[in-house]
Scaffold this motif. Structure first.
Motif, PDB file in Angstrom:
ATOM      1  N   CYS A  96       0.648  -1.685   0.159  1.00 53.77           N
ATOM      2  CA  CYS A  96      -0.280  -0.324   0.613  1.00 53.77           C
ATOM      3  C   CYS A  96       0.927   1.107  -0.041  1.00 53.77           C
ATOM      4  O   CYS A  96       1.490   1.000   0.476  1.00 53.77           O
ATOM      5  CB  CYS A  96      -1.071  -0.057   1.215  1.00 53.77           C
ATOM      6  N   VAL A  97       0.211   2.234  -1.186  1.00 57.79           N
ATOM      7  CA  VAL A  97       1.579   3.536  -1.277  1.00 57.79           C
ATOM      8  C   VAL A  97       0.041   4.515  -1.319  1.00 57.79           C
ATOM      9  O   VAL A  97      -0.648   4.221  -1.976  1.00 57.79           O
ATOM     10  CB  VAL A  97       2.522   3.654  -1.912  1.00 57.79           C
ATOM     11  N   SER A  98       0.782   5.550  -0.660  1.00 59.01           N
ATOM     12  CA  SER A  98       0.478   6.531  -0.955  1.00 59.01           C
ATOM     13  C   SER A  98       0.782   8.028  -1.780  1.00 59.01           C
ATOM     14  O   SER A  98       1.761   8.196  -1.949  1.00 59.01           O
ATOM     15  CB  SER A  98      -0.759   7.580   0.512  1.00 59.01           C
ATOM     16  N   CYS A  99       0.247   8.347  -2.645  1.00 61.06           N
ATOM     17  CA  CYS A  99       0.603   9.558  -4.312  1.00 61.06           C
ATOM     18  C   CYS A  99      -0.674  10.109  -4.005  1.00 61.06           C
ATOM     19  O   CYS A  99      -1.969  10.546  -4.021  1.00 61.06           O
ATOM     20  CB  CYS A  99       0.874   8.223  -4.700  1.00 61.06           C
ATOM     21  N   MET A 100      -0.059  11.529  -4.595  1.00 61.15           N
ATOM     22  CA  MET A 100      -1.021  12.236  -5.336  1.00 61.15           C
ATOM     23  C   MET A 100      -0.388  12.271  -6.997  1.00 61.15           C
ATOM     24  O   MET A 100      -0.260  11.380  -7.541  1.00 61.15           O
ATOM     25  CB  MET A 100      -0.107  14.036  -4.961  1.00 61.15           C
ATOM     26  N   ILE A 101      -1.580  12.699  -6.922  1.00 56.69           N
ATOM     27  CA  ILE A 101      -2.237  12.158  -8.915  1.00 56.69           C
ATOM     28  C   ILE A 101      -2.770  13.236  -9.480  1.00 56.69           C
ATOM     29  O   ILE A 101      -3.025  15.073  -9.054  1.00 56.69           O
ATOM     30  CB  ILE A 101      -3.189  10.962  -9.329  1.00 56.69           C
ATOM     31  N   LEU A 102      -2.916  13.920 -10.882  1.00 56.82           N
ATOM     32  CA  LEU A 102      -2.585  15.088 -11.181  1.00 56.82           C
ATOM     33  C   LEU A 102      -4.024  14.496 -12.625  1.00 56.82           C
ATOM     34  O   LEU A 102      -3.562  13.820 -12.808  1.00 56.82           O
ATOM     35  CB  LEU A 102      -1.851  16.225 -11.581  1.00 56.82           C
ATOM     36  N   LEU A 103      -4.580  15.522 -13.503  1.00 53.18           N
ATOM     37  CA  LEU A 103      -5.504  15.391 -14.582  1.00 53.18           C
ATOM     38  C   LEU A 103      -4.408  15.585 -15.701  1.00 53.18           C
ATOM     39  O   LEU A 103      -4.449  17.495 -15.563  1.00 53.18           O
ATOM     40  CB  LEU A 103      -6.535  15.821 -14.514  1.00 53.18           C
ATOM     41  N   TYR A 104      -3.742  14.980 -16.546  1.00 53.62           N
ATOM     42  CA  TYR A 104      -3.077  16.006 -17.625  1.00 53.62           C
ATOM     43  C   TYR A 104      -4.389  16.135 -18.725  1.00 53.62           C
ATOM     44  O   TYR A 104      -4.577  14.947 -19.189  1.00 53.62           O
ATOM     45  CB  TYR A 104      -1.938  14.850 -17.452  1.00 53.62           C
ATOM     46  N   ASN A 105      -3.717  17.260 -19.415  1.00 55.85           N
ATOM     47  CA  ASN A 105      -5.022  17.414 -20.486  1.00 55.85           C
ATOM     48  C   ASN A 105      -4.033  17.101 -21.192  1.00 55.85           C
ATOM     49  O   ASN A 105      -2.883  18.050 -22.292  1.00 55.85           O
ATOM     50  CB  ASN A 105      -5.308  18.783 -20.745  1.00 55.85           C
ATOM     51  N   ARG A 106      -4.505  16.036 -22.751  1.00 53.32           N
ATOM     52  CA  ARG A 106      -3.492  16.026 -23.803  1.00 53.32           C
ATOM     53  C   ARG A 106      -3.659  17.280 -25.265  1.00 53.32           C
ATOM     54  O   ARG A 106      -2.399  17.110 -25.983  1.00 53.32           O
ATOM     55  CB  ARG A 106      -4.038  14.149 -24.182  1.00 53.32           C
ATOM     56  N   GLU A 107      -4.821  17.573 -24.583  1.00 56.11           N
ATOM     57  CA  GLU A 107      -4.688  18.669 -26.112  1.00 56.11           C
ATOM     58  C   GLU A 107      -3.431  20.057 -25.956  1.00 56.11           C
ATOM     59  O   GLU A 107      -3.434  20.212 -26.483  1.00 56.11           O
ATOM     60  CB  GLU A 107      -5.956  18.596 -26.499  1.00 56.11           C
ATOM     61  N   LYS A 108      -3.754  19.662 -24.867  1.00 55.32           N
ATOM     62  CA  LYS A 108      -2.950  21.942 -23.444  1.00 55.32           C
ATOM     63  C   LYS A 108      -1.856  21.481 -23.708  1.00 55.32           C
ATOM     64  O   LYS A 108      -1.085  22.135 -23.099  1.00 55.32           O
ATOM     65  CB  LYS A 108      -4.288  22.384 -23.038  1.00 55.32           C
ATOM     66  N   LYS A 109      -1.536  20.204 -23.761  1.00 54.68           N
ATOM     67  CA  LYS A 109      -0.412  20.285 -23.242  1.00 54.68           C
ATOM     68  C   LYS A 109       0.221  19.806 -21.848  1.00 54.68           C
ATOM     69  O   LYS A 109       1.297  20.923 -21.632  1.00 54.68           O
ATOM     70  CB  LYS A 109       1.099  19.865 -23.965  1.00 54.68           C
ATOM     71  N   LYS A 110      -0.832  20.074 -20.892  1.00 58.15           N
ATOM     72  CA  LYS A 110      -0.116  20.745 -19.667  1.00 58.15           C
ATOM     73  C   LYS A 110      -1.742  19.883 -18.221  1.00 58.15           C
ATOM     74  O   LYS A 110      -2.097  20.107 -18.924  1.00 58.15           O
ATOM     75  CB  LYS A 110      -0.519  22.404 -19.306  1.00 58.15           C
ATOM     76  N   TRP A 111      -0.928  20.636 -17.187  1.00 55.14           N
ATOM     77  CA  TRP A 111      -1.716  19.404 -16.344  1.00 55.14           C
ATOM     78  C   TRP A 111      -3.218  20.899 -15.782  1.00 55.14           C
ATOM     79  O   TRP A 111      -2.989  21.993 -15.954  1.00 55.14           O
ATOM     80  CB  TRP A 111      -1.289  19.312 -14.553  1.00 55.14           C
TER      81      TRP A 111
END
Length: 315
Positions: A252-267
């Motif tokens: 078990c691990v705890s991690c931060m995540i984000l949403l990456y916009n493939r079209e705008k090339k940024k989170w």
């Protein structure tokens, strides 16, 4: 009509000056007046101009060197009697004012251009907010407020429209202290210090971006699938830490995540529409299994500035 003009108490023959001017020897006329009357060339030039503009006879009996032209120009009676008497002086004064105004505008333009160059090529427009934040933090230290954690100064992104401050809710999720108001920041920094992040152990094994995405699709009952397809977003996972409180579930691990916009090339902060995702989760791999599962965060972890910086838009 007087035969001579009076300059600095010295009488000079009008006819001589007029003849020199008519012959095109204006410089000789200037020298004659300046030397005989012991005045500057500028004063002599004004007198020659009065000859050329045929104003000289209006000042018979007056010492032209002592004559206060500004006072004469402001005297209503004199202006009505001799409307052109001070025209040469007014023209020169207006010219000087225009020259001064042009110089002022040039200086302002140069300063603005210099400021633009400094902001663009030295500071960077996108860095301005960050430097203001640093100055604010410096004053906070002087006021006795706790200092920000070291990672806070690495991030220089603005708060996107429609995004609320995560730290306003007291929970386990990591917080970007740069986005907090002054009244919330000290309490959050205190929680960060009490969490003792230095004691966390980096995970030896953690899910990939694809593993985390599949786990979150399952956790959200497929809601994330529409976001991935329609909004062209993908899950990116950051640094993970071992979570010993869930050993019964395997790794078990705890991690931060984000949403990456493939079209705008940024989170981006959240899906367009309802924000049903958190910025950190527990991920566990059952003993003997090969598919990671996701669960709500059960352990406090630091904000992953490196993850954000990795997927922010290029400057």
């Amino acid at each position: 009509m007087a035969k001579n003009i009076l300059v600095n108490t010295i009488e000079i023959d009008k006819a001589t000056i007029r003849d020199l001017i008519k012959q095109g020897d204006e410089n000789d006329a200037l020298d004659l007046i300046a030397k005989q009357a012991n005045v500057t060339l500028k004063a002599a030039r004004d007198i020659v101009r009065m000859f050329k503009e045929e104003h000289i006879d209006r000042f018979d009996g007056k010492d032209l060197f002592l004559l206060d032209y500004d006072e004469l120009a402001n005297n209503n009676d004199s202006q009505r009697a001799n409307p052109d008497a001070s025209s040469f002086l007014e023209v020169e004064a207006n010219s000087r004012r225009r020259t001064g105004a042009m110089k002022g505008l040039f200086i302002l333009f140069f300063i603005a251009l210099l400021a633009f160059v400094v902001l663009k090529y030295v500071v960077g427009f996108n860095q301005i907010g960050h430097h203001i934040s640093e100055l604010t933090q410096l004053f906070d230290k002087n006021d006795g407020s706790p200092a920000l954690d070291a990672d806070t100064s690495k991030l220089n992104r603005p708060l996107e429209a429609g995004v609320t401050q995560v730290a306003e809710v007291n929970d386990l999720h990591p917080v970007d202290t740069n986005l907090l108001t002054m009244d919330l920041r000290p309490a959050e920094i205190d929680r960060i210090n009490k969490a003792q992040f230095h004691q966390l152990k980096p995970a030896k094994k953690s899910p990939t971006d694809e593993d985390a995405q599949l786990a979150l699709i399952h956790l959200t009952n497929g809601r994330l699938t529409d976001v991935i397809i329609q909004q062209k977003l993908n899950i990116k996972i950051g640094k993970c830490y071992e979570n010993p409180s869930l050993k019964d579930k395997g790794i078990c691990v705890s991690c931060m995540i984000l949403l990456y916009n493939r079209e705008k090339k940024k989170w981006q902060e959240a899906p367009n529409g309802e924000n049903f995702l958190d910025n950190a989760y527990d991920f566990y791999l059952p003993d003997g299994g090969d598919i990671w599962e996701a669960a709500p965060l059960s352990m406090r972890i630091p904000y992953d500035y490196a993850l954000i910086n990795k997927y922010k838009a290029a400057d």
